[in-house]
Design a protein around this motif. Structure first.
Motif, PDB file in Angstrom:
ATOM      1  N   VAL A  43     -63.628 -18.072  16.148  1.00  0.00           N
ATOM      2  CA  VAL A  43     -62.875 -18.770  15.109  1.00  0.00           C
ATOM      3  C   VAL A  43     -62.996 -17.977  13.814  1.00  0.00           C
ATOM      4  O   VAL A  43     -63.978 -17.263  13.594  1.00  0.00           O
ATOM      5  CB  VAL A  43     -63.386 -20.211  14.900  1.00  0.00           C
ATOM      6  CG1 VAL A  43     -63.200 -21.030  16.162  1.00  0.00           C
ATOM      7  CG2 VAL A  43     -64.852 -20.228  14.463  1.00  0.00           C
ATOM      8  N   PRO A  44     -61.993 -18.071  12.925  1.00  0.00           N
ATOM      9  CA  PRO A  44     -62.103 -17.365  11.651  1.00  0.00           C
ATOM     10  C   PRO A  44     -63.304 -17.878  10.849  1.00  0.00           C
ATOM     11  O   PRO A  44     -63.592 -19.073  10.825  1.00  0.00           O
ATOM     12  CB  PRO A  44     -60.788 -17.689  10.934  1.00  0.00           C
ATOM     13  CG  PRO A  44     -59.855 -18.139  12.000  1.00  0.00           C
ATOM     14  CD  PRO A  44     -60.712 -18.794  13.050  1.00  0.00           C
ATOM     15  N   GLN A  45     -63.982 -16.944  10.201  1.00  0.00           N
ATOM     16  CA  GLN A  45     -65.043 -17.337   9.278  1.00  0.00           C
ATOM     17  C   GLN A  45     -64.435 -17.436   7.883  1.00  0.00           C
ATOM     18  O   GLN A  45     -63.863 -16.465   7.374  1.00  0.00           O
ATOM     19  CB  GLN A  45     -66.182 -16.325   9.292  1.00  0.00           C
ATOM     20  CG  GLN A  45     -67.402 -16.794   8.523  1.00  0.00           C
ATOM     21  CD  GLN A  45     -68.606 -15.928   8.785  1.00  0.00           C
ATOM     22  OE1 GLN A  45     -68.482 -14.726   8.974  1.00  0.00           O
ATOM     23  NE2 GLN A  45     -69.792 -16.525   8.802  1.00  0.00           N
ATOM     24  N   VAL A  46     -64.540 -18.597   7.274  1.00  0.00           N
ATOM     25  CA  VAL A  46     -63.934 -18.837   5.968  1.00  0.00           C
ATOM     26  C   VAL A  46     -64.933 -18.480   4.890  1.00  0.00           C
ATOM     27  O   VAL A  46     -66.058 -18.997   4.853  1.00  0.00           O
ATOM     28  CB  VAL A  46     -63.488 -20.307   5.845  1.00  0.00           C
ATOM     29  CG1 VAL A  46     -62.913 -20.572   4.460  1.00  0.00           C
ATOM     30  CG2 VAL A  46     -62.455 -20.631   6.921  1.00  0.00           C
ATOM     31  N   LEU A  47     -64.529 -17.562   4.008  1.00  0.00           N
ATOM     32  CA  LEU A  47     -65.355 -17.101   2.893  1.00  0.00           C
ATOM     33  C   LEU A  47     -64.564 -17.296   1.612  1.00  0.00           C
ATOM     34  O   LEU A  47     -63.423 -16.821   1.521  1.00  0.00           O
ATOM     35  CB  LEU A  47     -65.727 -15.622   3.068  1.00  0.00           C
ATOM     36  CG  LEU A  47     -66.454 -15.254   4.370  1.00  0.00           C
ATOM     37  CD1 LEU A  47     -66.475 -13.739   4.549  1.00  0.00           C
ATOM     38  CD2 LEU A  47     -67.868 -15.811   4.368  1.00  0.00           C
ATOM     39  N   ASP A  48     -65.123 -17.975   0.658  1.00  0.00           N
ATOM     40  CA  ASP A  48     -64.414 -18.278  -0.595  1.00  0.00           C
ATOM     41  C   ASP A  48     -63.055 -18.918  -0.325  1.00  0.00           C
ATOM     42  O   ASP A  48     -62.051 -18.599  -0.973  1.00  0.00           O
ATOM     43  CB  ASP A  48     -64.262 -17.012  -1.452  1.00  0.00           C
ATOM     44  CG  ASP A  48     -65.579 -16.574  -2.068  1.00  0.00           C
ATOM     45  OD1 ASP A  48     -66.584 -17.287  -1.919  1.00  0.00           O
ATOM     46  OD2 ASP A  48     -65.604 -15.504  -2.703  1.00  0.00           O
ATOM     47  N   GLY A  49     -63.002 -19.780   0.671  1.00  0.00           N
ATOM     48  CA  GLY A  49     -61.797 -20.550   0.947  1.00  0.00           C
ATOM     49  C   GLY A  49     -60.724 -19.842   1.739  1.00  0.00           C
ATOM     50  O   GLY A  49     -59.617 -20.377   1.883  1.00  0.00           O
ATOM     51  N   ALA A  50     -61.012 -18.647   2.262  1.00  0.00           N
ATOM     52  CA  ALA A  50     -59.977 -17.883   2.965  1.00  0.00           C
ATOM     53  C   ALA A  50     -60.588 -17.151   4.157  1.00  0.00           C
ATOM     54  O   ALA A  50     -61.797 -16.920   4.230  1.00  0.00           O
ATOM     55  CB  ALA A  50     -59.314 -16.878   2.027  1.00  0.00           C
ATOM     56  N   ALA A  51     -59.711 -16.786   5.097  1.00  0.00           N
ATOM     57  CA  ALA A  51     -60.054 -15.780   6.098  1.00  0.00           C
ATOM     58  C   ALA A  51     -59.703 -14.425   5.498  1.00  0.00           C
ATOM     59  O   ALA A  51     -58.712 -14.291   4.779  1.00  0.00           O
ATOM     60  CB  ALA A  51     -59.276 -16.016   7.385  1.00  0.00           C
ATOM     61  N   TRP A  52     -60.503 -13.423   5.788  1.00  0.00           N
ATOM     62  CA  TRP A  52     -60.297 -12.108   5.180  1.00  0.00           C
ATOM     63  C   TRP A  52     -60.012 -11.070   6.252  1.00  0.00           C
ATOM     64  O   TRP A  52     -60.611 -11.085   7.338  1.00  0.00           O
ATOM     65  CB  TRP A  52     -61.523 -11.698   4.366  1.00  0.00           C
ATOM     66  CG  TRP A  52     -61.697 -12.570   3.159  1.00  0.00           C
ATOM     67  CD1 TRP A  52     -62.291 -13.804   3.106  1.00  0.00           C
ATOM     68  CD2 TRP A  52     -61.208 -12.302   1.847  1.00  0.00           C
ATOM     69  NE1 TRP A  52     -62.223 -14.316   1.839  1.00  0.00           N
ATOM     70  CE2 TRP A  52     -61.569 -13.414   1.035  1.00  0.00           C
ATOM     71  CE3 TRP A  52     -60.536 -11.237   1.264  1.00  0.00           C
ATOM     72  CZ2 TRP A  52     -61.253 -13.484  -0.310  1.00  0.00           C
ATOM     73  CZ3 TRP A  52     -60.220 -11.299  -0.090  1.00  0.00           C
ATOM     74  CH2 TRP A  52     -60.579 -12.415  -0.865  1.00  0.00           C
ATOM     75  N   VAL A  53     -59.091 -10.186   5.932  1.00  0.00           N
ATOM     76  CA  VAL A  53     -58.767  -9.058   6.808  1.00  0.00           C
ATOM     77  C   VAL A  53     -59.093  -7.787   6.056  1.00  0.00           C
ATOM     78  O   VAL A  53     -58.691  -7.617   4.894  1.00  0.00           O
ATOM     79  CB  VAL A  53     -57.290  -9.086   7.231  1.00  0.00           C
ATOM     80  CG1 VAL A  53     -56.940  -7.838   8.042  1.00  0.00           C
ATOM     81  CG2 VAL A  53     -57.000 -10.352   8.041  1.00  0.00           C
ATOM     82  N   GLY A  54     -59.851  -6.913   6.704  1.00  0.00           N
ATOM     83  CA  GLY A  54     -60.267  -5.666   6.080  1.00  0.00           C
ATOM     84  C   GLY A  54     -59.620  -4.461   6.734  1.00  0.00           C
ATOM     85  O   GLY A  54     -59.454  -4.414   7.958  1.00  0.00           O
ATOM     86  N   LEU A  55     -59.238  -3.507   5.907  1.00  0.00           N
ATOM     87  CA  LEU A  55     -58.752  -2.203   6.349  1.00  0.00           C
ATOM     88  C   LEU A  55     -59.823  -1.198   5.944  1.00  0.00           C
ATOM     89  O   LEU A  55     -60.131  -1.065   4.752  1.00  0.00           O
ATOM     90  CB  LEU A  55     -57.414  -1.899   5.685  1.00  0.00           C
ATOM     91  CG  LEU A  55     -56.756  -0.555   5.955  1.00  0.00           C
ATOM     92  CD1 LEU A  55     -56.425  -0.386   7.428  1.00  0.00           C
ATOM     93  CD2 LEU A  55     -55.493  -0.399   5.111  1.00  0.00           C
ATOM     94  N   THR A  56     -60.426  -0.513   6.917  1.00  0.00           N
ATOM     95  CA  THR A  56     -61.577   0.337   6.626  1.00  0.00           C
ATOM     96  C   THR A  56     -61.382   1.736   7.207  1.00  0.00           C
ATOM     97  O   THR A  56     -61.701   1.984   8.369  1.00  0.00           O
ATOM     98  CB  THR A  56     -62.877  -0.283   7.185  1.00  0.00           C
ATOM     99  OG1 THR A  56     -62.719  -0.528   8.579  1.00  0.00           O
ATOM    100  CG2 THR A  56     -63.205  -1.586   6.480  1.00  0.00           C
ATOM    101  N   PRO A  57     -60.864   2.662   6.418  1.00  0.00           N
ATOM    102  CA  PRO A  57     -60.804   4.054   6.857  1.00  0.00           C
ATOM    103  C   PRO A  57     -62.114   4.765   6.520  1.00  0.00           C
ATOM    104  O   PRO A  57     -62.739   4.501   5.485  1.00  0.00           O
ATOM    105  CB  PRO A  57     -59.642   4.622   6.036  1.00  0.00           C
ATOM    106  CG  PRO A  57     -59.644   3.807   4.774  1.00  0.00           C
ATOM    107  CD  PRO A  57     -60.159   2.448   5.135  1.00  0.00           C
ATOM    108  N   PHE A  58     -62.529   5.699   7.398  1.00  0.00           N
ATOM    109  CA  PHE A  58     -63.775   6.422   7.161  1.00  0.00           C
ATOM    110  C   PHE A  58     -63.853   7.637   8.075  1.00  0.00           C
ATOM    111  O   PHE A  58     -62.999   7.857   8.939  1.00  0.00           O
ATOM    112  CB  PHE A  58     -64.983   5.508   7.372  1.00  0.00           C
ATOM    113  CG  PHE A  58     -65.153   4.983   8.780  1.00  0.00           C
ATOM    114  CD1 PHE A  58     -66.077   5.540   9.642  1.00  0.00           C
ATOM    115  CD2 PHE A  58     -64.401   3.904   9.226  1.00  0.00           C
ATOM    116  CE1 PHE A  58     -66.245   5.041  10.930  1.00  0.00           C
ATOM    117  CE2 PHE A  58     -64.566   3.397  10.504  1.00  0.00           C
ATOM    118  CZ  PHE A  58     -65.490   3.975  11.359  1.00  0.00           C
TER     119      PHE A  58
END
Length: 237
Positions: A43-58
């Motif tokens: 299930v989505p983890q809600v942080l600061d009232g939202a689900a977050w999607v990250g884009l991580t290039p490395f």
């Protein structure tokens, strides 16, 4: 659980590697937008009232099994991940779910796709650019990233939200109809505030998400050395 330090050590690693020059670019989404992109059990983890999607290039460096030298083609290559933050209520764990991963090493793509991780073949470059870092990637089957990220001041004490989205000690994968948890261990991220003067990408839309709204929350790190543990089968309830 997520946090600045690993929740448990990886006593017997299956791989060592370094994640170097990583940019964390994040956008907020409603949880009900992210939930359909997750497998049963997460299930989505809600942080600061939202689900977050990250884009991580490395840059991925020095991938190797314990006790063996680095294969020559795995000394340095580019990876770009699109990830979101999830919980597995049945086990009480949290971690990452990868929506897609781009990589320019065919062996890595083939091996990890077989393990249930959605890698795709891509070309990629990470370059020094005007006091910052230029990330470029293009998937062979579509999807691209062109971004310039300029690191700023070191963040001495990350706030709880930043700790939660960077301090992740599990990644989940689905293989043979079951969910697996892959533990990781590394030192706390050295984090810097960052600006993103240039960003063009369609990777989030390519995962089936709406186009992100507004500029990302941006952070950058010079990197960490990582130990990856063996996959662990998760309970279904």
């Amino acid at each position: 659980m997520s946090g600045r330090l690993p929740d448990a050590p990886v006593h017997v690693p299956v791989a060592h590697m370094r994640w170097e020059g990583i940019a964390f670019l994040h956008w907020a989404y409603p949880p009900d937008v992210v939930a359909p992109h997750l497998p049963d059990g997460l299930v989505p983890q809600v942080l600061d009232g939202a689900a977050w999607v990250g884009l991580t290039p490395f840059v991925m460096r020095d991938v190797r099994p314990p006790g063996l030298p680095v294969p020559p083609r795995w000394t340095r290559f580019v990876e770009v991940n699109v990830r979101t933050y999830v919980q597995h209520p049945a086990s009480g764990t949290d971690g990452l779910w990868f929506l897609t991963l781009l990589c320019d090493r065919a062996e890595v793509v083939a091996g990890l796709r077989a393990a249930g991780v959605p890698y795709r073949r891509a070309s990629g470059r990470v370059l020094d650019a005007g006091g910052g870092t230029r990330y470029e990637a293009r998937g062979r089957a579509g999807g691209r990233l062109d971004a310039r990220v300029v690191p700023g001041a070191r963040i001495g004490r990350p706030d709880p939200w930043l700790v939660a989205v960077t301090g992740r000690w599990n990644a989940y994968a689905r293989r043979a109809g079951r969910l697996w948890r892959v533990p990781v261990e590394h030192a706390p991220w050295p984090l810097h505030a960052a600006a993103v003067p240039h960003l063009r990408t369609d990777l989030l839309e390519g995962c089936g998400l709406p186009a992100p709204s507004g500029p990302p929350h941006a952070t950058w790190s010079p990197g960490v050395d990582v130990r990856v543990g063996p996959p662990r089968l998760l309970p279904t309830r």
